[in-house]
Design a protein around this motif. Structure first.
Motif, PDB file in Angstrom:
ATOM      1  N   LEU A  16       0.824  -1.200   0.000  1.00 53.00           N
ATOM      2  CA  LEU A  16       0.000   0.000   0.000  1.00 53.00           C
ATOM      3  C   LEU A  16       0.860   1.253   0.000  1.00 53.00           C
ATOM      4  O   LEU A  16       0.630   2.173  -0.791  1.00 53.00           O
ATOM      5  CB  LEU A  16      -0.926  -0.010   1.217  1.00 53.00           C
ATOM      6  N   GLU A  17       1.870   1.293   0.841  1.00 46.45           N
ATOM      7  CA  GLU A  17       2.743   2.462   0.883  1.00 46.45           C
ATOM      8  C   GLU A  17       3.501   2.648  -0.431  1.00 46.45           C
ATOM      9  O   GLU A  17       3.626   3.763  -0.936  1.00 46.45           O
ATOM     10  CB  GLU A  17       3.720   2.361   2.053  1.00 46.45           C
ATOM     11  N   ARG A  20       1.018   3.899  -3.067  1.00 44.21           N
ATOM     12  CA  ARG A  20       0.687   5.322  -2.832  1.00 44.21           C
ATOM     13  C   ARG A  20       1.799   6.231  -3.332  1.00 44.21           C
ATOM     14  O   ARG A  20       1.541   7.252  -3.970  1.00 44.21           O
ATOM     15  CB  ARG A  20       0.455   5.569  -1.341  1.00 44.21           C
ATOM     16  N   GLN A  21       3.024   5.862  -3.022  1.00 46.45           N
ATOM     17  CA  GLN A  21       4.162   6.688  -3.455  1.00 46.45           C
ATOM     18  C   GLN A  21       4.255   6.726  -4.981  1.00 46.45           C
ATOM     19  O   GLN A  21       4.467   7.780  -5.569  1.00 46.45           O
ATOM     20  CB  GLN A  21       5.464   6.155  -2.842  1.00 46.45           C
ATOM     21  N   TYR A  23       1.824   6.306  -7.077  1.00 40.34           N
ATOM     22  CA  TYR A  23       0.687   7.085  -7.571  1.00 40.34           C
ATOM     23  C   TYR A  23       0.970   8.585  -7.427  1.00 40.34           C
ATOM     24  O   TYR A  23       0.737   9.353  -8.360  1.00 40.34           O
ATOM     25  CB  TYR A  23      -0.577   6.697  -6.796  1.00 40.34           C
ATOM     26  N   ARG A  24       1.478   8.990  -6.266  1.00 36.34           N
ATOM     27  CA  ARG A  24       1.785  10.412  -6.047  1.00 36.34           C
ATOM     28  C   ARG A  24       2.783  10.940  -7.075  1.00 36.34           C
ATOM     29  O   ARG A  24       2.597  12.017  -7.645  1.00 36.34           O
ATOM     30  CB  ARG A  24       2.371  10.619  -4.651  1.00 36.34           C
ATOM     31  N   ASN A  58      -3.853   1.522 -10.750  1.00 35.70           N
ATOM     32  CA  ASN A  58      -3.195   1.748  -9.467  1.00 35.70           C
ATOM     33  C   ASN A  58      -4.208   2.253  -8.439  1.00 35.70           C
ATOM     34  O   ASN A  58      -4.184   1.851  -7.277  1.00 35.70           O
ATOM     35  CB  ASN A  58      -2.052   2.741  -9.622  1.00 35.70           C
ATOM     36  N   LYS A  59      -5.127   3.099  -8.865  1.00 29.50           N
ATOM     37  CA  LYS A  59      -6.158   3.612  -7.962  1.00 29.50           C
ATOM     38  C   LYS A  59      -7.043   2.464  -7.460  1.00 29.50           C
ATOM     39  O   LYS A  59      -7.401   2.411  -6.282  1.00 29.50           O
ATOM     40  CB  LYS A  59      -6.988   4.676  -8.660  1.00 29.50           C
ATOM     41  N   LEU A  62      -5.067   0.538  -4.888  1.00 32.74           N
ATOM     42  CA  LEU A  62      -5.065   1.235  -3.608  1.00 32.74           C
ATOM     43  C   LEU A  62      -6.360   0.973  -2.845  1.00 32.74           C
ATOM     44  O   LEU A  62      -6.340   0.698  -1.640  1.00 32.74           O
ATOM     45  CB  LEU A  62      -4.865   2.743  -3.818  1.00 32.74           C
ATOM     46  N   VAL A  66      -6.627  -0.981   0.782  1.00 31.37           N
ATOM     47  CA  VAL A  66      -7.249  -0.348   1.943  1.00 31.37           C
ATOM     48  C   VAL A  66      -8.406  -1.210   2.440  1.00 31.37           C
ATOM     49  O   VAL A  66      -8.568  -1.431   3.643  1.00 31.37           O
ATOM     50  CB  VAL A  66      -7.720   1.081   1.598  1.00 31.37           C
TER      51      VAL A  66
END
Length: 80
Positions: A16-17, A20-21, A23-24, A58-59, A62, A66
Motif C-alpha cells: 500500500l505504501e 501510494r508513493q 501514484y503520487r 493503481n487507484k 489502492l 485499503v
C-alpha cells in the motif's frame, strides 16, 4: 481480469505504501503536462485517470489494499 493474492498484513501495508508513493509521483508528473493545462486544477484528476490506464489500475489497487486492511487479521486476499 481478476487477480487474487494472499498477503500478510505486513505485506499489504508495504505494498500500500509503495503503491501510494508511485501514484503520487506519477500524478505530479502528469498534472503539469501540456495536455491538461487547459483544465482547471480541480478537473485534472479525472482527466488524467481517463487518459492513463496504469494510474486508473493503481487507484483500484489502492482501494483494494485499503479494503483488505479493513478485514480481519487473516492473510489479506486482494482482489482489485
Amino acid at each position: 481480469m481478476r487477480i487474487e493474492l494472499e498477503l500478510t498484513p505486513q505485506q499489504v501495508h508495504a505494498l500500500l505504501e509503495a503503491a501510494r508513493q508511485q501514484y503520487r509521483l506519477r500524478y505530479q508528473d502528469e498534472f503539469w503536462k501540456e495536455r491538461y493545462s487547459h483544465l482547471p486544477h480541480g478537473l485534472r484528476h479525472g482527466s488524467i485517470l481517463a487518459h492513463c490506464p496504469d494510474m486508473a489500475a493503481n487507484k483500484k489497487l489502492l482501494g483494494a489494499l485499503v479494503h483488505a486492511l479493513g478485514q480481519d487479521t487473516q492473510p489479506a486476499r486482494v482482489t482489485p
